[in-house]
Enzyme design. Structure first.
Site, short mmCIF file in Angstrom:
data_model
loop_
_atom_site.label_atom_id
_atom_site.label_comp_id
_atom_site.label_asym_id
_atom_site.label_seq_id
_atom_site.Cartn_x
_atom_site.Cartn_y
_atom_site.Cartn_z
N SER A 137 -73.55 27.09 -0.91
CA SER A 137 -72.24 27.71 -1.06
C SER A 137 -71.93 28.48 0.21
CB SER A 137 -72.23 28.68 -2.26
OG SER A 137 -71.06 29.46 -2.28
N TYR A 149 -75.21 36.42 -6.93
CA TYR A 149 -75.00 34.97 -6.86
C TYR A 149 -75.13 34.50 -5.41
CZ TYR A 149 -72.48 30.58 -6.41
OH TYR A 149 -72.13 29.30 -6.08
#
Length: 225
Positions: A137, A149
């Site tokens: 990501s 995250y």
């Protein structure tokens, strides 16, 4: 062994995983679809036909992933690439306000399940000098305030680089796919102005279809806006 190459995808029932399965089959690959959602997998397998094998399982269970690899080889005769795509975010962000049980579930999927994918697949990938692809990501490339995250994706980015070094020793390849925001069920609200799953599927197929002399280590894809 068939000449038709085979790709196993975790988190294949929707979003990036499903889009990649469609792109791979269109490009002449076989695909194994691995996810927990039996109904969605069955529908996708029916859409893709004999080139697809649906395997229902939980990516956080090593035995389930080993079974998926074994069934792939039994069905298609080979395993050329694996896309460790399964992942999840957090409903409650932050360290002081976050839910430790939710952290654990996210780490189990974003980190442990990804390691299980690699462990289960590597023996077969060695046979084909195959390809390991990992969904990272852009949150794993920049520092975001207190993002747990994001920290899980920093692990994925580091592991991808380490695996690229290991796999090159026996002719394999490892590619990190690092998307920005993608309009998928990952988010509760639609993101119509952001990337589409098909954009990331194209990045995956670009990495997979490079000549043997070329190794794509990372592809970062961001929305233009």
């Amino acid at each position: 062994m068939s000449d038709r190459k085979t790709l196993l995808i975790t988190g294949a029932s929707s979003g990036i995983g499903a889009a990649t399965a469609r792109a791979a089959v269109s490009a002449g690959w076989n695909v194994t679809l691995f996810a927990r959602s039996a109904g969605k997998l069955d529908a996708l397998q029916a859409e893709l036909g004999d080139a697809a094998l649906a395997v229902v399982g939980d990516a956080t269970h090593l035995l389930a992933q080993e079974d998926a690899v074994a069934r792939t080889v039994e069905q298609f005769g080979r395993l050329d690439a694996v896309f460790a795509n399964a992942g999840v975010g957090l409903d409650v962000p932050g360290t002081e306000t976050g839910d430790p049980d939710e952290w654990r579930a996210m780490i189990d999927l974003n980190i442990m399940a990804l390691l299980y994918t690699a462990r289960a697949a590597l023996p077969e990938l060695r046979k084909t000098k195959g390809h390991l692809l990992l969904t990272g990501s852009m949150a794993g490339k920049v520092h975001l305030p207190g993002s747990i995250y994001g920290a899980s994706k920093w692990f994925v980015h580091g592991y991808a680089g380490n695996m690229a070094q290991e796999m090159r020793e026996w002719g394999g390849r490892c590619t990190l796919i690092a998307p920005g925001m993608v309009d998928t069920p990952f988010f509760e609200e639609p993101k119509p102005d952001k990337l589409k799953p098909e954009d990331i599927a194209e990045a995956v197929m670009f990495a997979l279809t490079q000549p043997e002399r070329a190794s794509v280590l990372e592809i970062a894809v961001m929305p233009r806006d």
